[in-house]
Design an enzyme around this catalytic site. Structure first.
Site, PDB file in Angstrom:
ATOM      1  N   ASP A 114       0.786  -1.235   0.000  1.00  0.00           N
ATOM      2  CA  ASP A 114       0.000   0.000   0.000  1.00  0.00           C
ATOM      3  C   ASP A 114       0.820   1.288   0.000  1.00  0.00           C
ATOM      4  OD1 ASP A 114       0.867   0.207   2.685  1.00  0.00           O
ATOM      5  OD2 ASP A 114      -0.944  -0.743   3.451  1.00  0.00           O
ATOM      6  N   HIS A 129       6.777  -7.492  -0.867  1.00  0.00           N
ATOM      7  CA  HIS A 129       5.780  -8.021  -1.811  1.00  0.00           C
ATOM      8  C   HIS A 129       5.398  -6.994  -2.871  1.00  0.00           C
ATOM      9  CE1 HIS A 129       4.472 -11.236   1.364  1.00  0.00           C
ATOM     10  NE2 HIS A 129       5.546 -11.591   0.695  1.00  0.00           N
ATOM     11  N   CYS A 137       9.644  -5.362 -14.599  1.00  0.00           N
ATOM     12  CA  CYS A 137       9.965  -6.277 -15.700  1.00  0.00           C
ATOM     13  C   CYS A 137      10.353  -7.627 -15.107  1.00  0.00           C
ATOM     14  CB  CYS A 137      11.123  -5.715 -16.532  1.00  0.00           C
ATOM     15  SG  CYS A 137      11.715  -6.899 -17.771  1.00  0.00           S
ATOM     16  N   CYS A 140      14.383  -8.336 -16.517  1.00  0.00           N
ATOM     17  CA  CYS A 140      15.564  -7.620 -16.013  1.00  0.00           C
ATOM     18  C   CYS A 140      15.344  -7.013 -14.623  1.00  0.00           C
ATOM     19  CB  CYS A 140      16.011  -6.535 -16.999  1.00  0.00           C
ATOM     20  SG  CYS A 140      14.906  -5.101 -17.055  1.00  0.00           S
ATOM     21  N   CYS A 158       9.027  -4.314 -21.567  1.00  0.00           N
ATOM     22  CA  CYS A 158      10.135  -3.478 -21.087  1.00  0.00           C
ATOM     23  C   CYS A 158      11.039  -3.118 -22.275  1.00  0.00           C
ATOM     24  CB  CYS A 158      10.914  -4.306 -20.073  1.00  0.00           C
ATOM     25  SG  CYS A 158      12.343  -3.522 -19.344  1.00  0.00           S
ATOM     26  N   CYS A 160      13.968  -3.968 -22.523  1.00  0.00           N
ATOM     27  CA  CYS A 160      14.745  -5.196 -22.794  1.00  0.00           C
ATOM     28  C   CYS A 160      13.887  -6.258 -23.481  1.00  0.00           C
ATOM     29  CB  CYS A 160      15.319  -5.757 -21.492  1.00  0.00           C
ATOM     30  SG  CYS A 160      14.115  -6.635 -20.481  1.00  0.00           S
ATOM     31  N   ASN A 238       0.982  -6.896  18.018  1.00  0.00           N
ATOM     32  CA  ASN A 238      -0.052  -7.527  17.175  1.00  0.00           C
ATOM     33  C   ASN A 238      -1.332  -7.729  17.974  1.00  0.00           C
ATOM     34  OD1 ASN A 238      -0.124  -8.533  14.372  1.00  0.00           O
ATOM     35  ND2 ASN A 238      -0.834 -10.429  15.297  1.00  0.00           N
TER      36      ASN A 238
HETATM   37  P1  NAD Z   1      -2.474 -11.142   7.775  1.00  0.00           P
HETATM   38  O1  NAD Z   1      -3.809 -10.690   7.339  1.00  0.00           O
HETATM   39  O2  NAD Z   1      -2.143 -12.566   7.577  1.00  0.00           O
HETATM   40  O3  NAD Z   1      -2.305 -10.829   9.349  1.00  0.00           O
HETATM   41  C1  NAD Z   1      -2.566  -9.576   9.909  1.00  0.00           C
HETATM   42  C2  NAD Z   1      -2.331  -9.669  11.412  1.00  0.00           C
HETATM   43  O4  NAD Z   1      -2.452  -8.369  11.963  1.00  0.00           O
HETATM   44  C3  NAD Z   1      -3.347 -10.561  12.121  1.00  0.00           C
HETATM   45  O5  NAD Z   1      -2.659 -11.333  13.091  1.00  0.00           O
HETATM   46  C4  NAD Z   1      -4.304  -9.561  12.768  1.00  0.00           C
HETATM   47  O6  NAD Z   1      -4.892 -10.035  13.959  1.00  0.00           O
HETATM   48  C5  NAD Z   1      -3.363  -8.410  13.057  1.00  0.00           C
HETATM   49  N1  NAD Z   1      -4.002  -7.084  13.099  1.00  0.00           N
HETATM   50  C6  NAD Z   1      -5.034  -6.627  12.363  1.00  0.00           C
HETATM   51  N2  NAD Z   1      -5.264  -5.318  12.637  1.00  0.00           N
HETATM   52  C7  NAD Z   1      -4.356  -4.968  13.589  1.00  0.00           C
HETATM   53  C8  NAD Z   1      -4.079  -3.761  14.282  1.00  0.00           C
HETATM   54  N3  NAD Z   1      -4.761  -2.646  14.064  1.00  0.00           N
HETATM   55  N4  NAD Z   1      -3.066  -3.745  15.177  1.00  0.00           N
HETATM   56  C9  NAD Z   1      -2.330  -4.880  15.419  1.00  0.00           C
HETATM   57  N5  NAD Z   1      -2.556  -6.057  14.797  1.00  0.00           N
HETATM   58  C10 NAD Z   1      -3.555  -6.087  13.886  1.00  0.00           C
HETATM   59  O7  NAD Z   1      -1.412 -10.175   7.138  1.00  0.00           O
HETATM   60  P2  NAD Z   1       0.127 -10.410   6.759  1.00  0.00           P
HETATM   61  O8  NAD Z   1       0.789 -11.183   7.844  1.00  0.00           O
HETATM   62  O9  NAD Z   1       0.671  -9.106   6.366  1.00  0.00           O
HETATM   63  O10 NAD Z   1       0.072 -11.349   5.469  1.00  0.00           O
HETATM   64  C11 NAD Z   1      -0.851 -11.066   4.445  1.00  0.00           C
HETATM   65  C12 NAD Z   1      -0.277 -10.827   3.047  1.00  0.00           C
HETATM   66  O11 NAD Z   1      -1.248 -10.043   2.351  1.00  0.00           O
HETATM   67  C13 NAD Z   1       0.970 -10.043   2.978  1.00  0.00           C
HETATM   68  O12 NAD Z   1       1.813 -10.795   2.202  1.00  0.00           O
HETATM   69  C14 NAD Z   1       0.635  -8.715   2.264  1.00  0.00           C
HETATM   70  O13 NAD Z   1       1.436  -8.588   1.119  1.00  0.00           O
HETATM   71  C15 NAD Z   1      -0.765  -8.858   1.775  1.00  0.00           C
HETATM   72  N6  NAD Z   1      -1.702  -7.771   2.179  1.00  0.00           N
HETATM   73  C16 NAD Z   1      -1.301  -6.460   2.170  1.00  0.00           C
HETATM   74  C17 NAD Z   1      -2.169  -5.455   2.546  1.00  0.00           C
HETATM   75  C18 NAD Z   1      -1.701  -4.034   2.534  1.00  0.00           C
HETATM   76  O14 NAD Z   1      -0.848  -3.681   1.722  1.00  0.00           O
HETATM   77  N7  NAD Z   1      -2.201  -3.189   3.424  1.00  0.00           N
HETATM   78  C19 NAD Z   1      -3.466  -5.790   2.956  1.00  0.00           C
HETATM   79  C20 NAD Z   1      -3.876  -7.142   2.928  1.00  0.00           C
HETATM   80  C21 NAD Z   1      -2.970  -8.120   2.540  1.00  0.00           C
END
Ligand code: NAD
Length: 275
Positions: A114, A129, A137, A140, A158, A160, A238
């Site tokens: 994000d 991620h 690309c 490359c 790209c 390339c 968390n």
């Molecule tokens: P996940 O959804 O697996 O886990 C999120 C964790 O955060 C959970 O344990 C949840 O209980 C906890 N949580 C939720 N809100 C919280 C808060 N306000 N404060 C503290 N803890 C909180 O997420 P992950 O481990 O990041 O894995 C998910 C994958 O999905 C990642 O690889 C990511 O790339 C992608 N993803 C990204 C976004 C983003 O960019 N914002 C959103 C969703 C998923």
């Protein structure tokens, strides 16, 4: 919780090289749902989870169909991207930016796509991620802003001649080697790791705390036979315990919202600095 916040502030202030690892949980307070939390995208929509596993296969099989879907911005994925573009950093992101300004935090390694850490002001951010803001690309590894890419002909290519793909890393897609290597270096170098808002079940990202703890790349079965590094502090913030908590990879968990806990930690550090 108050005691743990004070303990974390002390540990972070005393560290020489602190890095933060973040996941979707740090962005839920910016209105972006996570995947596996109680209101997560996948918790509430199993079909979206199944589809996410198919996206990279679709790109490999039929890049044109993959790009048509992106350009049309239809479906769950399109809505998610739009939601992300509108989102703003919350107090949790801002607290990490402040820790970098104070010279304490050296790097943020995020699973999030994000770009909210950059919006909050962090300079050194490794987007493990990828990012919704970039196109990459697959041959490359060059990255481009969306505005630089012409979508008149899809799939775009790209300079390339390699195929371009949005930078977001999908399930089963390899992590780009540049960001993976740098992240591993940071994990091996740090003496403090602050892990915020991740369920720590997505690999290889979830290996980074283990790299920090064991200071070894030899992450295979039997790792628990190796001596853990006692001079690395690993702190989780968390909403719920994770495998890192259960396996004792982290020293302690501050159970709560990142948008509330992280600013309180920074406040304690600031108090200490002004004494
Ligand atoms: P996940 O959804 O697996 O886990 C999120 C964790 O955060 C959970 O344990 C949840 O209980 C906890 N949580 C939720 N809100 C919280 C808060 N306000 N404060 C503290 N803890 C909180 O997420 P992950 O481990 O990041 O894995 C998910 C994958 O999905 C990642 O690889 C990511 O790339 C992608 N993803 C990204 C976004 C983003 O960019 N914002 C959103 C969703 C998923």
């Amino acid at each position: 919780m108050e005691n743990l916040i004070k303990r974390a502030a002390r540990d972070i202030a005393e560290s020489k090289y602190a890095v933060a690892l973040t996941g979707a949980g740090i962005s839920t307070e910016s209105g972006i749902p996570d995947f596996r939390g109680p209101k997560g995208i996948w918790t509430t929509n199993r079909e979206a989870e199944a589809k996410a596993y198919e996206r990279y296969e679709l790109f490999l099989r039929d890049p044109r169909a993959y790009w048509e879907e992106i350009v049309g911005s239809q479906g769950v994925y399109g809505k998610f991207r739009e939601q992300i573009r509108r989102a703003q950093p919350n107090p949790g992101h801002r607290a990490l930016a402040e820790l970098e300004t104070l010279g304490i935090l050296k790097c943020v390694i995020t699973q999030n796509i994000d770009a909210l850490h950059k919006k909050a002001g962090n300079k050194k951010v490794l987007e493990y991620h990828g990012s919704v803001n970039a196109v990459r690309c697959v041959s490359c590894g060059s990255r481009f802003a969306w505005e630089e890419v012409s979508l008149d002909r899809i799939p775009p290519r790209c300079k390339c001649n390699g195929l371009l793909k949005d930078d977001v890393v999908h399930f089963k897609e390899p992590i780009p080697s540049d960001v993976m290597e740098e992240s591993e270096k940071e994990a091996l170098k740090c003496d403090l790791m602050l892990i915020c808002g991740t369920s720590a079940v997505v690999y290889p990202f979830a290996n980074l705390p283990r790299l920090a703890r064991f200071r070894s790349r030899r992450l295979f079965a039997g790792l628990d036979m190796m001596a853990p590094r006692s001079n690395v502090r690993i702190i989780e913030v968390n909403a719920e315990p994770t495998p890192l908590t259960h396996e004792g990879i982290s020293d302690y968990l501050i159970q709560g919202k990142t948008g509330e806990v992280l600013p309180r930690i920074v406040e304690e550090i600031r108090k200490g600095i002004s004494l």
